[in-house]
Design a protein around this motif. Structure first.
Motif, PDB file in Angstrom:
ATOM      1  N   GLU B  19     -29.311   4.075 -30.661  1.00  0.00           N
ATOM      2  CA  GLU B  19     -29.078   4.685 -32.053  1.00  0.00           C
ATOM      3  C   GLU B  19     -27.842   5.437 -32.190  1.00  0.00           C
ATOM      4  O   GLU B  19     -27.390   5.956 -33.224  1.00  0.00           O
ATOM      5  CB  GLU B  19     -30.163   5.894 -32.160  1.00  0.00           C
ATOM      6  N   GLU B  54     -25.566   8.969 -42.833  1.00  0.00           N
ATOM      7  CA  GLU B  54     -26.134   8.654 -43.903  1.00  0.00           C
ATOM      8  C   GLU B  54     -25.649   7.221 -44.560  1.00  0.00           C
ATOM      9  O   GLU B  54     -25.273   6.970 -45.669  1.00  0.00           O
ATOM     10  CB  GLU B  54     -26.098   9.558 -45.166  1.00  0.00           C
ATOM     11  N   SER B  55     -25.763   6.419 -43.480  1.00  0.00           N
ATOM     12  CA  SER B  55     -24.933   5.182 -43.972  1.00  0.00           C
ATOM     13  C   SER B  55     -25.773   3.969 -42.952  1.00  0.00           C
ATOM     14  O   SER B  55     -26.001   4.171 -41.774  1.00  0.00           O
ATOM     15  CB  SER B  55     -23.407   4.852 -43.773  1.00  0.00           C
ATOM     16  N   MET B  56     -26.307   2.902 -43.782  1.00  0.00           N
ATOM     17  CA  MET B  56     -26.713   1.665 -42.944  1.00  0.00           C
ATOM     18  C   MET B  56     -25.803   1.034 -42.292  1.00  0.00           C
ATOM     19  O   MET B  56     -24.753   0.814 -42.517  1.00  0.00           O
ATOM     20  CB  MET B  56     -27.629   0.860 -43.887  1.00  0.00           C
ATOM     21  N   LEU B  57     -26.091   0.450 -40.804  1.00  0.00           N
ATOM     22  CA  LEU B  57     -25.266  -0.296 -39.915  1.00  0.00           C
ATOM     23  C   LEU B  57     -23.925   0.336 -39.611  1.00  0.00           C
ATOM     24  O   LEU B  57     -22.816  -0.484 -39.478  1.00  0.00           O
ATOM     25  CB  LEU B  57     -25.076  -1.429 -40.643  1.00  0.00           C
ATOM     26  N   SER B  58     -23.834   1.737 -39.660  1.00  0.00           N
ATOM     27  CA  SER B  58     -22.483   2.146 -39.465  1.00  0.00           C
ATOM     28  C   SER B  58     -22.310   2.213 -38.018  1.00  0.00           C
ATOM     29  O   SER B  58     -21.033   2.213 -37.841  1.00  0.00           O
ATOM     30  CB  SER B  58     -22.728   3.972 -39.824  1.00  0.00           C
ATOM     31  N   TYR B  95     -26.942 -10.204 -39.687  1.00  0.00           N
ATOM     32  CA  TYR B  95     -27.856  -9.277 -39.496  1.00  0.00           C
ATOM     33  C   TYR B  95     -29.207  -9.448 -40.339  1.00  0.00           C
ATOM     34  O   TYR B  95     -30.371  -9.324 -39.873  1.00  0.00           O
ATOM     35  CB  TYR B  95     -27.359  -7.847 -40.042  1.00  0.00           C
ATOM     36  N   ARG B  99     -33.045 -10.059 -38.686  1.00  0.00           N
ATOM     37  CA  ARG B  99     -34.329  -9.459 -39.274  1.00  0.00           C
ATOM     38  C   ARG B  99     -35.104 -10.326 -39.652  1.00  0.00           C
ATOM     39  O   ARG B  99     -36.361 -10.245 -39.137  1.00  0.00           O
ATOM     40  CB  ARG B  99     -33.670  -8.340 -40.176  1.00  0.00           C
ATOM     41  N   ARG B 104     -38.924  -9.257 -39.515  1.00  0.00           N
ATOM     42  CA  ARG B 104     -39.026  -7.659 -39.996  1.00  0.00           C
ATOM     43  C   ARG B 104     -37.798  -7.683 -41.044  1.00  0.00           C
ATOM     44  O   ARG B 104     -36.732  -7.374 -40.786  1.00  0.00           O
ATOM     45  CB  ARG B 104     -38.587  -6.841 -38.706  1.00  0.00           C
ATOM     46  N   TRP B 108     -37.518  -2.301 -48.558  1.00  0.00           N
ATOM     47  CA  TRP B 108     -37.148  -1.797 -49.828  1.00  0.00           C
ATOM     48  C   TRP B 108     -36.054  -0.863 -49.769  1.00  0.00           C
ATOM     49  O   TRP B 108     -35.141  -0.722 -50.591  1.00  0.00           O
ATOM     50  CB  TRP B 108     -38.167  -1.601 -50.939  1.00  0.00           C
ATOM     51  N   TYR B 109     -36.384   0.064 -48.806  1.00  0.00           N
ATOM     52  CA  TYR B 109     -35.603   1.378 -48.573  1.00  0.00           C
ATOM     53  C   TYR B 109     -34.427   1.065 -47.723  1.00  0.00           C
ATOM     54  O   TYR B 109     -33.431   1.926 -47.790  1.00  0.00           O
ATOM     55  CB  TYR B 109     -36.479   2.325 -48.030  1.00  0.00           C
ATOM     56  N   GLU B 110     -34.237  -0.016 -47.273  1.00  0.00           N
ATOM     57  CA  GLU B 110     -32.889  -0.408 -46.591  1.00  0.00           C
ATOM     58  C   GLU B 110     -31.765  -1.249 -47.635  1.00  0.00           C
ATOM     59  O   GLU B 110     -30.826  -0.995 -47.409  1.00  0.00           O
ATOM     60  CB  GLU B 110     -33.381  -1.416 -45.612  1.00  0.00           C
ATOM     61  N   PRO B 112     -30.726  -0.885 -50.656  1.00  0.00           N
ATOM     62  CA  PRO B 112     -29.728  -0.020 -51.218  1.00  0.00           C
ATOM     63  C   PRO B 112     -28.816   0.323 -50.394  1.00  0.00           C
ATOM     64  O   PRO B 112     -27.380   0.537 -50.738  1.00  0.00           O
ATOM     65  CB  PRO B 112     -30.721   1.133 -52.076  1.00  0.00           C
ATOM     66  N   ASP B 115     -26.627  -2.550 -49.697  1.00  0.00           N
ATOM     67  CA  ASP B 115     -25.604  -2.869 -50.768  1.00  0.00           C
ATOM     68  C   ASP B 115     -24.509  -1.884 -51.048  1.00  0.00           C
ATOM     69  O   ASP B 115     -23.335  -2.316 -51.401  1.00  0.00           O
ATOM     70  CB  ASP B 115     -26.688  -2.398 -52.279  1.00  0.00           C
ATOM     71  N   ARG B 116     -24.870  -0.776 -50.553  1.00  0.00           N
ATOM     72  CA  ARG B 116     -23.796   0.294 -50.648  1.00  0.00           C
ATOM     73  C   ARG B 116     -22.787   0.266 -49.406  1.00  0.00           C
ATOM     74  O   ARG B 116     -21.590   0.620 -49.752  1.00  0.00           O
ATOM     75  CB  ARG B 116     -24.622   1.642 -50.483  1.00  0.00           C
TER      76      ARG B 116
END
Lengths: 278, 265
Positions: B19, B54-58, B95, B99, B104, B108-110, B112, B115-116
Motif C-alpha cells: 500500500e 485521497e486518490s485512486m491508483l496514486s 488495470y 481486475r 474483481r 461502484w465506489y472505485e 468515481p 474517473d477523477r
C-alpha cells in the motif's frame, strides 16, 4: 494541540448521524422544486455516506478510517440503516460501502471535452429511505448518540474526536435537548471534545446559512436552539470552510440551515488531498 | 570524484508494504536502490513522488512519473510529464482488465475515483559531473511538497522547494493524470540549481521526512547527521528502527516515507 490526531486504520474515528424521522418530516419545504423534508434528509444522509466512502476508497477496497452509526428517531429511536445493515449501530466504513440497500442509476452532468456538458449514468448507493412518522424524541436520540460516542471513546481513547451530525426540522417533543447535547460535547478523547453539528431542514423560510457565527439572522426559535447546541468549528475546519468561500470568525459554529452539509466530509484529514491545480 | 545514490522507504504504520504510494527512481534502470556516477558516466537523474491518499491508483501514477523522468536523460521534465500523461489511459485500461481478469471488477465506489484520475507530487534532480572530475552542477524541479536538501561543509546549503516546517499542509500542488493546462503546471513548477563538490550530500524525500528535517533544522539540530547513518542499503534496519522511534515520539508524521540520498565522494 486538539483536533490534530491522525485518522487512520490504526487510529480510526467515528461519525454518528442522527436523523429526524418524525411525522413532521412529511411536510414539504420550498426551493425550486418542493420536496418532503424526509426526502431532503435521506438524500443528504446518502450523499454524506457516499462522499465518505469515496474519500476512503482505494484499490484494495474502502479503508476503515471511519466507523459510522446512523440513528433515526420518530416512532422509536434506533438504527436507521436499511437493507443488510438494518438494526446495526456502529459499522466500519468498508462494510457500509459493500452493503448499500440498493444501487440506483442516476445521471450527472460531466464536461464533454468541448466546453459543454453531457449526461453520464452513475451508480448511486442508497442506505437510508425517507421515513416520517411518530413524535420527535430528539432528547432521547441525542442520549443514544452520547452512549455510542462514549463507548467509542472508551475503546479508542486517542482518536480524532468523534463527529455527531444531527439532521432535523427542529421541533423536539421530549423536552429541551440542550442538556443531552452538552453531554455529547463534553465527551473527550485525548485529542479534544466530541463535535456536535446540526443541519436544520426547515419550511420557515429565511436565508440558507452554512456555518454562521451568529444566530441573529436565523428565522425562528428552533434554528436558534440548534445553533446554540452546535460546537464551535475547530480552527483547521474553519480553514477548510474558508477554502469553500465561507466566511468564518471566532464564533463560527457547526450549524447549517437549509443548505448542503456534505462539505463536512472534507473537513477531516486522512492524508494528502486529491486537489487539482488551480 | 563519484556519486552514489541510496534509497530507503517505509510504508505508513498500519499499512501493508503493497500500500506504499510514494515512488522513487534512480538512473535509467529505475528500480535500482544503489547507483553510482563517475567521470565515465557523468550524469545521474533521480526522482521522488508522493501519491495522494485521497486518490485512486496514486502509487502507480507516482511510479509512472518518476520512471518517465529517469528513463530518458535527454528529455526536459515537461516532455517526461507529457509522456507519462500519454501513457496513463493505457495503464488504466490495463488495470481495469486486470481486475476483470481477477474476478474483481471495479466496484461502484472505485469508479468515481478512477474517473477523477490520480494525483502525485513530483521532485526530480539531475547531477552532472564536470569534465575535470572535481566538481559538478545540479538542477532540481518540483511540483508539490517533496523536498531536496543540499548539505555542504556540514551546513544546509539549500532547501527546495519548501524551507520551513510550517509550510506543509494536506493540499500540496499535485500532478494530475487529467492535466492538460501546461500553463497551470508551469505556475506550480519550481526550479533551482547549484554546484556541488566532493563531500556534499543531497537528500530527496517525501513530505513527512521533509517536515521532520526542517523542524529539526529550525532547532539547529543538524538533522543531516542523523540521516547519514542510513548510508548503506545493508543497514536498512537502522532506517526502519529510526522511523518507528520518530513516529512513536510524534516528531514524524505517520505517512509513507521515502529518502533518496546522493553522496558525492
Amino acid at each position: 494541540m486538539p483536533y490534530t490526531a491522525e485518522i487512520s486504520r490504526a487510529n480510526p474515528t467515528c461519525f454518528v448521524f442522527i436523523v429526524d424521522q418524525s411525522g413532521s418530516m412529511n411536510d414539504q419545504i420550498g426551493g425550486e422544486v418542493a420536496q418532503r423534508k424526509a426526502q431532503v434528509v435521506s438524500d443528504a444522509m446518502n450523499r454524506l455516506l457516499y462522499e465518505l466512502t469515496l474519500k476512503c476508497a482505494k484499490e484494495e477496497g474502502v479503508r476503515d478510517y471511519f466507523h459510522v452509526a446512523v440513528t433515526g428517531y420518530g416512532h422509536s429511536v434506533g438504527s436507521a440503516y436499511a437493507g443488510a445493515l438494518a438494526g446495526r449501530d456502529m459499522v466500519p466504513l468498508s462494510e457500509i460501502a459493500n452493503s448499500p440497500a440498493r444501487l440506483e442509476e442516476r445521471t450527472k452532468k460531466v464536461p464533454d471535452g468541448a466546453g459543454g456538458l453531457v449526461e453520464q449514468a452513475v451508480k448511486f448507493p442508497v442506505w437510508l429511505d425517507p421515513v416520517a412518522n411518530g413524535g420527535t424524541p430528539m432528547t432521547e436520540a441525542l442520549g443514544k448518540a452520547q452512549r455510542l460516542v462514549s463507548e467509542w471513546i472508551e475503546q479508542h481513547p486517542a482518536c480524532f474526536p468523534p463527529v455527531v451530525l444531527h439532521l432535523t426540522d427542529g421541533e423536539s417533543t421530549d423536552g429541551d435537548p440542550s442538556q443531552a447535547a452538552q453531554s455529547i460535547m463534553s465527551l473527550l478523547s485525548t485529542d479534544g471534545n466530541a463535535l456536535l453539528f446540526n443541519l436544520h431542514v426547515s419550511s420557515a423560510g429565511g436565508t440558507p446559512a452554512t456555518f454562521p457565527d451568529t444566530d441573529a439572522r436565523l428565522p425562528d426559535q428552533f434554528s436558534r436552539l440548534l445553533f446554540s447546541i452546535s460546537s464551535s468549528l475547530p480552527e483547521h475546519m474553519k480553514a477548510y470552510a474558508r477554502g469553500q468561500e465561507i466566511v468564518t470568525s471566532e464564533g463560527t459554529r457547526g450549524f447549517v440551515y437549509n443548505a448542503d452539509v456534505s462539505s463536512i466530509v472534507q473537513f477531516l484529514d486522512i492524508g494528502t488531498r486529491a486537489s487539482d491545480l488551480r | 570524484m563519484r556519486g552514489d545514490a541510496y534509497v530507503h522507504w517505509c510504508q505508513k504504520l498500519g499499512a501493508e508494504p503493497s500500500e506504499y504510494e510514494d515512488a522513487y527512481s534512480v538512473g535509467a534502470a529505475g528500480d535500482a536502490e544503489l547507483w553510482s556516477f563517475t567521470a565515465d558516466s557523468p550524469r545521474l537523474r533521480v526522482a521522488v513522488a508522493d501519491g495522494a491518499t485521497e486518490s485512486m491508483l496514486s502509487g502507480r501514477w507516482a511510479q509512472t512519473l518518476v520512471q518517465s523522468y529517469t528513463a530518458d536523460p535527454d528529455s526536459p521534465l515537461g516532455t517526461c510529464i507529457d509522456r507519462a500523461l500519454d501513457a496513463w489511459p493505457q495503464l488504466l485500461q490495463a488495470y481495469t482488465a486486470e481486475r476483470e481478469g481477477d474476478g474483481r471488477p471495479i466496484a461502484w465506489y472505485e469508479q468515481p475515483g478512477l474517473d477523477r484520475g490520480a494525483h502525485a507530487t513530483l521532485l526530480v534532480a539531475e547531477f552532472h559531473l564536470a569534465p575535470d572530475g572535481h566538481s559538478g552542477v545540479w538542477v532540481a524541479e518540483a511540483i508539490g511538497d517533496s523536498c531536496l536538501f543540499h548539505i555542504s561543509g556540514d551546513q544546509l546549503q539549500s532547501a527546495f522547494p519548501l524551507s520551513g516546517a510550517e509550510q506543509f499542509d494536506s493540499s500540496p500542488a499535485l500532478v494530475h493524470t487529467g492535466l492538460r493546462d501546461k500553463d497551470l503546471l508551469d505556475k506550480h513548477r519550481r526550479r533551482t540549481s547549484g554546484a556541488f563538490a566532493a563531500g556534499d550530500e543531497f537528500f530527496l524525500c517525501t513530505d513527512a521526512l521533509a517536515a521532520w528535517f526542517l523542524a529539526q533544522d529550525e532547532l539547529h539540530a543538524r538533522p543531516w547527521v542523523e540521516w547519514s547513518h542510513f548510508s548503506s542499503g545493508k543497514r536498512r534496519g537502522v532506517f526502519d528502527e529510526w522511523i518507528a522511534t520518530e513516529r512513536f515520539s510524534g516528531r514524524l508524521h505517520n505517512d509513507d516515507v521515502t529518502l533518496l540520498r546522493v553522496r558525492i565522494a
